[in-house]
Design a protein around this motif. Sequence first.
Motif, PDB file in Angstrom:
ATOM      1  N   ASN A   1       0.877  -1.164   0.000  1.00 13.17           N
ATOM      2  CA  ASN A   1       0.000   0.000   0.000  1.00 13.17           C
ATOM      3  C   ASN A   1       0.913   1.211   0.000  1.00 13.17           C
ATOM      4  O   ASN A   1       1.484   1.578   1.026  1.00 13.17           O
ATOM      5  CB  ASN A   1      -0.906  -0.013   1.228  1.00 13.17           C
ATOM      6  CG  ASN A   1      -1.918   1.107   1.204  1.00 13.17           C
ATOM      7  OD1 ASN A   1      -1.937   1.923   0.302  1.00 13.17           O
ATOM      8  ND2 ASN A   1      -2.752   1.136   2.223  1.00 13.17           N
TER       9      ASN A   1
ATOM     10  N   ARG B   1      -2.895   8.041  -1.228  1.00  3.39           N
ATOM     11  CA  ARG B   1      -2.575   6.641  -1.478  1.00  3.39           C
ATOM     12  C   ARG B   1      -2.803   6.267  -2.931  1.00  3.39           C
ATOM     13  O   ARG B   1      -3.683   6.802  -3.597  1.00  3.39           O
ATOM     14  CB  ARG B   1      -3.451   5.728  -0.623  1.00  3.39           C
ATOM     15  CG  ARG B   1      -3.236   5.864   0.841  1.00  3.39           C
ATOM     16  CD  ARG B   1      -2.015   5.088   1.229  1.00  3.39           C
ATOM     17  NE  ARG B   1      -1.673   5.379   2.613  1.00  3.39           N
ATOM     18  CZ  ARG B   1      -0.460   5.261   3.085  1.00  3.39           C
ATOM     19  NH1 ARG B   1       0.512   4.869   2.319  1.00  3.39           N
ATOM     20  NH2 ARG B   1      -0.197   5.532   4.323  1.00  3.39           N
ATOM     21  N   THR B   2      -1.998   5.327  -3.405  1.00  2.11           N
ATOM     22  CA  THR B   2      -2.227   4.724  -4.714  1.00  2.11           C
ATOM     23  C   THR B   2      -3.016   3.436  -4.497  1.00  2.11           C
ATOM     24  O   THR B   2      -3.459   3.154  -3.394  1.00  2.11           O
ATOM     25  CB  THR B   2      -0.881   4.394  -5.394  1.00  2.11           C
ATOM     26  OG1 THR B   2      -0.205   3.429  -4.600  1.00  2.11           O
ATOM     27  CG2 THR B   2      -0.037   5.627  -5.574  1.00  2.11           C
ATOM     28  N   GLY B   3      -3.127   2.639  -5.525  1.00  7.21           N
ATOM     29  CA  GLY B   3      -3.790   1.353  -5.372  1.00  7.21           C
ATOM     30  C   GLY B   3      -2.979   0.420  -4.500  1.00  7.21           C
ATOM     31  O   GLY B   3      -1.811   0.669  -4.198  1.00  7.21           O
ATOM     32  N   ILE B   4      -3.589  -0.662  -4.087  1.00 10.15           N
ATOM     33  CA  ILE B   4      -2.901  -1.675  -3.305  1.00 10.15           C
ATOM     34  C   ILE B   4      -2.423  -2.743  -4.283  1.00 10.15           C
ATOM     35  O   ILE B   4      -3.196  -3.265  -5.075  1.00 10.15           O
ATOM     36  CB  ILE B   4      -3.832  -2.264  -2.236  1.00 10.15           C
ATOM     37  CG1 ILE B   4      -4.267  -1.166  -1.271  1.00 10.15           C
ATOM     38  CG2 ILE B   4      -3.154  -3.402  -1.500  1.00 10.15           C
ATOM     39  CD1 ILE B   4      -5.283  -1.600  -0.261  1.00 10.15           C
ATOM     40  N   PHE B   5      -1.113  -3.041  -4.246  1.00  6.96           N
ATOM     41  CA  PHE B   5      -0.508  -3.936  -5.215  1.00  6.96           C
ATOM     42  C   PHE B   5      -0.118  -5.261  -4.582  1.00  6.96           C
ATOM     43  O   PHE B   5       0.454  -5.290  -3.502  1.00  6.96           O
ATOM     44  CB  PHE B   5       0.750  -3.290  -5.813  1.00  6.96           C
ATOM     45  CG  PHE B   5       0.481  -2.003  -6.516  1.00  6.96           C
ATOM     46  CD1 PHE B   5      -0.067  -1.994  -7.782  1.00  6.96           C
ATOM     47  CD2 PHE B   5       0.776  -0.794  -5.905  1.00  6.96           C
ATOM     48  CE1 PHE B   5      -0.320  -0.807  -8.429  1.00  6.96           C
ATOM     49  CE2 PHE B   5       0.533   0.397  -6.547  1.00  6.96           C
ATOM     50  CZ  PHE B   5      -0.022   0.394  -7.814  1.00  6.96           C
ATOM     51  N   ASN B   6      -0.405  -6.344  -5.272  1.00  8.28           N
ATOM     52  CA  ASN B   6       0.033  -7.670  -4.866  1.00  8.28           C
ATOM     53  C   ASN B   6       1.393  -7.915  -5.507  1.00  8.28           C
ATOM     54  O   ASN B   6       1.533  -7.830  -6.726  1.00  8.28           O
ATOM     55  CB  ASN B   6      -1.001  -8.700  -5.343  1.00  8.28           C
ATOM     56  CG  ASN B   6      -0.612 -10.112  -5.025  1.00  8.28           C
ATOM     57  OD1 ASN B   6       0.451 -10.573  -5.418  1.00  8.28           O
ATOM     58  ND2 ASN B   6      -1.467 -10.795  -4.313  1.00  8.28           N
TER      59      ASN B   6
END
Length: 64
Positions: free
Chosen positions: A26, A33-38
């Motif tokens: 995150n 905030r940006t997107g949440i990345f996997n």
Amino acid sequence: MLIFSGGISNFFDRAVNNGAVIDFLNIGIGSLRTGIFNVADMAIMLGVFLLLFAKDIKAGSKEE
């Protein structure tokens, strides 16, 4: 190798963590905030992009 590693990472997360994937980033500063990345999915996508890019470069060199 990135595609394989990302797939193994997702499989391992799901096997060990009751079906959940937990390797997320995150990114942001304060409330921005940006997107949440996997992380594993980013490795898979980078691997696919590099394969397609290398295939395109190889196809371009054969046409000349």
